[in-house]
Design a protein around this motif. Structure first.
Motif: not given
Length: 798
Positions: A71-72, A91, A95-96, A98, A407, A429, A431, A459, A465
């Motif tokens: 998640k960078t 990026f 989103d969760d 990905y 973050g 997010v 990523a 991550e 996760s």
């Protein structure tokens, strides 16, 4: 160099998988990469840093539900356009779950959500989107990039994108029409701005000086004027444009010269007028703390310009205003109070102003007709570094994106209260591909199946996760050791996983290694203690008899007065820690010597060790440069090529019977020059030869043997992983026969599976699904093993 391959874009795959479809012994491959895989239905699947490969069908399989993620991601350009708020940054996923979207997004304020823009703009290393601007019909993106997947999907040929592209209101990507060849074919774009109907681009090229162009779909490109400009350009809705120039002598480090605003009036672009903003004489600003390049926006019917205050040594910012109706520049514009610095300048509602600097955890706000700036404090989020901001015309609020202690965050600031109110948004997010540094396979004695351990810096695995270490088996994934530090190396012995983390230790501390045993087996009690070196462990080799650790260290051995350097190993038959005999004088031309790879093989009862990395040491008159071989049974170092010199870098070694040792890396030769690729070393003759023509540094290797009805016709191919680039061809995997001559081109692997040239990054590790690297004509530790495959490619947790 040239890869021999035939591109068969759009060709249907030969196999259509159904649930629980099997094939013999695939290869897991991992590293730090982004791979676009074309599925049998021609849809695209984007895989991050780990994938399976079937050498029999020559195709990639997304075994790991998209791969591993960090998640960078972040946004560093944010712009309100007539078609909405768009952003760009670093990026690849959002989103969760990905979802893939490369470097470009739209912000939906109603839903408080980042949305993808048709897969975005494909960025490779060193590329970026620097500018966003919009007309009433299109939003333009410019920077340094050459590919957009959306444009390639319906085109048999590769579509070259010349650093600029646009989308319409349906987010459909298209190139700008340059059929008249007015615009440079490979431009360097340093400015982009838009009016309602036109885009304005400031660009140069190898053959073209800096030139201002306009563009519309109706008119195409028009050359407006050639003149040297610095900084950004700004356009207004009346189709006027401003830029900045510096004239006169400007010795390096002083900024000396005359800085002018250049005004390009609509319908008189070829006759711009220059207006002096400020002048730097001598060393007035040699210790400047603010940028000498002016920053401007359209404001109050003209242009507001932030400029350095020369009289104060360019340590703060004052203002100028250009009245376009009167073509009049007012310097020392006193209606706006001076400020310490300005990195970002935005016009809000009704001529309100907002400023930010990258060094301050606050936003400056100046209400219309106010005489004092108000600081909007962002320290409730800790130290906050502003990356980008824009005025969102929908809710009439300021959007601010930046890095906080916890973050990346998107903030919304409203001036409907005073002082302005800050609200944290939750758009999802951003990523990037995670990093897989090591793979290791364990034979599960409970059910005769194989488990894969994945180590690195990540991550999430798929949508699960899991951080830094994951265990995969039969479509399920779990986290065997929660909260573990990033992994640098892995190995397995029996039902025990051995690992090293990237947490380099200090003198007096034990090496950063550990183990995880499914059967609660005790592998060791005491560990080697650092007495010198960086304390980093970077390589592991493990089998049923030994566990080797390599790195940059000198250690004292438990229960002994002896020490070991660069490599230490555990003899599982006795439980003793031992040294392999690298002298304490081991060094390198770099910051520290590095051990990248260890390979061990038994031949006629004798054990041999090959080691590769970046190191130099001498033993018995023989000098070893980054490659060495030891007879562990006899306790002697063996001769290696005298052609290898200091600064040779060996990434991987692979023993295939002691007479053949494969080397991947870059060889610095004593007679001068560098040879890159894959090489085969014959220990009997002390000679090495290049395997095929792969003059690009390989990072990893694995062997694959093909059986035939006639045993004499059996042959072995070697696969090399890395980042292989040939012009506009990009790939991570190539292969050739082990007997290939140095003039034989390598073949591109997965030619119909990888979508065109959409690959970036490197494949750094490979292993068979049943373990092993293909030595001794064995495709894995169990060549008949059939790996699990799911029709969905998804994974479940344990």
């Amino acid at each position: 160099f040239f890869f021999s391959f035939v591109m068969k874009f759009g060709a249907a795959f030969l196999l259509l998988f159904v649930a629980f479809c099997f094939a013999e012994n695939d290869i897991y491959m991992a590293g730090d990469f982004l791979l676009t895989v074309q599925q049998p239905d021609y849809s695209l699947d984007h895989v991050a840093s780990i994938v399976s490969y079937d050498p029999d069908t020559d195709e990639y399989i997304d075994t790991f539900d998209g791969g591993v993620f960090l998640k960078t991601g972040f946004v560093n350009v944010l712009e309100q356009t007539p078609l909405g708020v768009y952003g760009a940054g670093v990026f690849r996923f959002m989103d969760d779950d990905y979802d893939y979207c490369n470097s470009v997004l739209r912000y939906d304020n109603d839903e408080d959500d980042f949305d993808g823009v048709h897969d975005g703009i494909y960025l490779r290393s060193g590329e970026s989107v620097k500018f966003i601007a919009g007309t009433k019909d299109s939003t333009f993106f410019a920077g340094v990039f050459s590919a957009i997947e959306y444009l390639d999907e319906d085109n048999d040929l590769d579509v070259f994108v010349p650093n600029i592209a646009k989308i319409n209101s349906d987010d459909q990507w298209s190139l700008l029409d340059n059929s008249e060849a007015v615009f440079p074919g490979e431009p360097l774009i340093s400015g982009l701005a838009c009016s309602d109907d036109y885009a304005y681009i400031y660009a140069s090229s190898v053959t073209t000086a800096g030139t201002l162009f306009s563009y519309s779909d109706d008119d195409g490109f028009t050359l407006l004027h050639t003149t040297p400009l610095i900084g950004d350009i700004v356009a207004d809705d009346d189709e006027n444009v401003i830029g900045f120039e510096v004239t006169g002598s400007s010795p390096s480090g002083t900024g000396e010269g005359t800085y002018n605003l250049v005004y390009f009036k609509n319908n008189a672009y070829n006759s711009p007028t220059s207006h002096q903003l400020f002048q730097i004489v001598g060393n007035e600003c040699e210790n400047a703390t603010v940028s000498l390049t002016p920053t401007a926006i359209t404001w109050n019917g003209g242009y507001l310009i932030a400029v350095p205050q020369v009289s104060g040594g360019c340590k703060n910012v004052e203002w100028a205003f250009f009245n376009k109706d009167e073509t009049l520049l007012e310097v020392n514009y006193g209606k706006i109070p001076d400020v310490d610095d300005v990195d970002l300048l935005v016009e809000g509602d009704d001529n309100d102003l907002w400023i930010a600097t990258h060094s301050s955890s606050s936003i400056g706000y100046l209400a219309t007709n106010s005489t004092a700036w108000v600081d909007v404090d962002l320290t409730q989020f800790g130290t906050f570094t502003v990356y980008a901001m824009t005025w969102d015309n929908g809710p009439d609020k300021l959007l601010v994106y930046g890095a906080a202690d916890e973050g990346m965050k998107l903030l919304q600031i409203s001036n409907q209260a005073f002082p302005p109110v800050v609200e944290e948004k939750s758009p999802g997010v951003l990523a990037n591909p995670g990093i897989v540094t090591a793979l290791a396979v364990m034979n599960d004695a409970d059910d005769d199946d194989y488990e894969l351990f994945i180590g690195g810096y990540f991550e999430a695995v798929g949508t699960h996760s899991i951080s830094n270490l994951a265990r995969y088996k039969q479509g399920s994934v779990e986290e065997p050791i929660p909260n573990i530090a990033p992994i640098s190396a892995l190995g397995t012995t029996g039902s025990t996983l051995v690992y090293a983390t990237n947490e380099c230790v200090l003198n007096g501390e034990v090496l950063p290694i550990g183990y995880y045993s499914k059967d609660s087996e005790e592998l060791w009690v005491d560990l080697p203690v650092l007495i010198g070196g960086t304390g980093c462990v970077t390589a592991i080799y493990a089998d049923d008899r030994f566990v080797f650790f390599g790195g940059s260290f000198s250690v004292s051995l438990p229960g002994s007065s002896s020490s070991a350097h660069a490599i230490v190993y555990l003899d599982l038959s006795t439980g003793e820690w031992k040294d392999v005999g690298i002298p304490t004088t081991v060094s390198s031309s770099g910051y520290a010597y590095v051990i990248n790879s260890i390979s061990v093989s038994t031949v006629e009862g004798d054990d041999y060790l090959a080691v590769g990395g970046h190191f130099d040491f001498e033993n018995g008159g023989q000098i070893y440069h980054s490659f060495a071989v030891r007879d562990l049974t006899a306790g002697t170092w063996l001769a290696t090529p005298v052609e290898f010199d200091t600064d040779t870098v060996v990434n991987t070694v692979l023993i295939d019977g002691i007479s053949e040792i494969y080397i991947a890396g870059a060889l610095q030769l004593t007679q001068g020059g560098i040879e890159e690729g894959v090489f085969k070393f014959d220990l009997d003759t002390n000679q090495y030869a290049e395997v095929g023509n792969l003059p690009t540094e390989a990072q990893s290797m694995i062997l694959h043997t093909y059986d035939t009805d006639d045993e004499e016709d059996e042959y072995t191919e070697i696969y090399a992983g890395g980042y292989f680039v040939n012009g506009t061809n990009y790939m991570g995997l190539a292969f050739t026969e082990t007997t290939a001559s140095p003039s034989t081109s390598w073949n591109r692997a997965a030619r119909d599976s990888q979508f065109k040239n959409f690959y970036s990054g490197a494949i750094n590790d490979m292993v068979y699904t049943s373990g092993g690297i293909g030595a001794n004509n064995t495709n894995g530790n169990d060549p008949t093993y059939t790996p699990y495959r799911s029709s969905t490619g998804g994974m479940s947790g344990w």
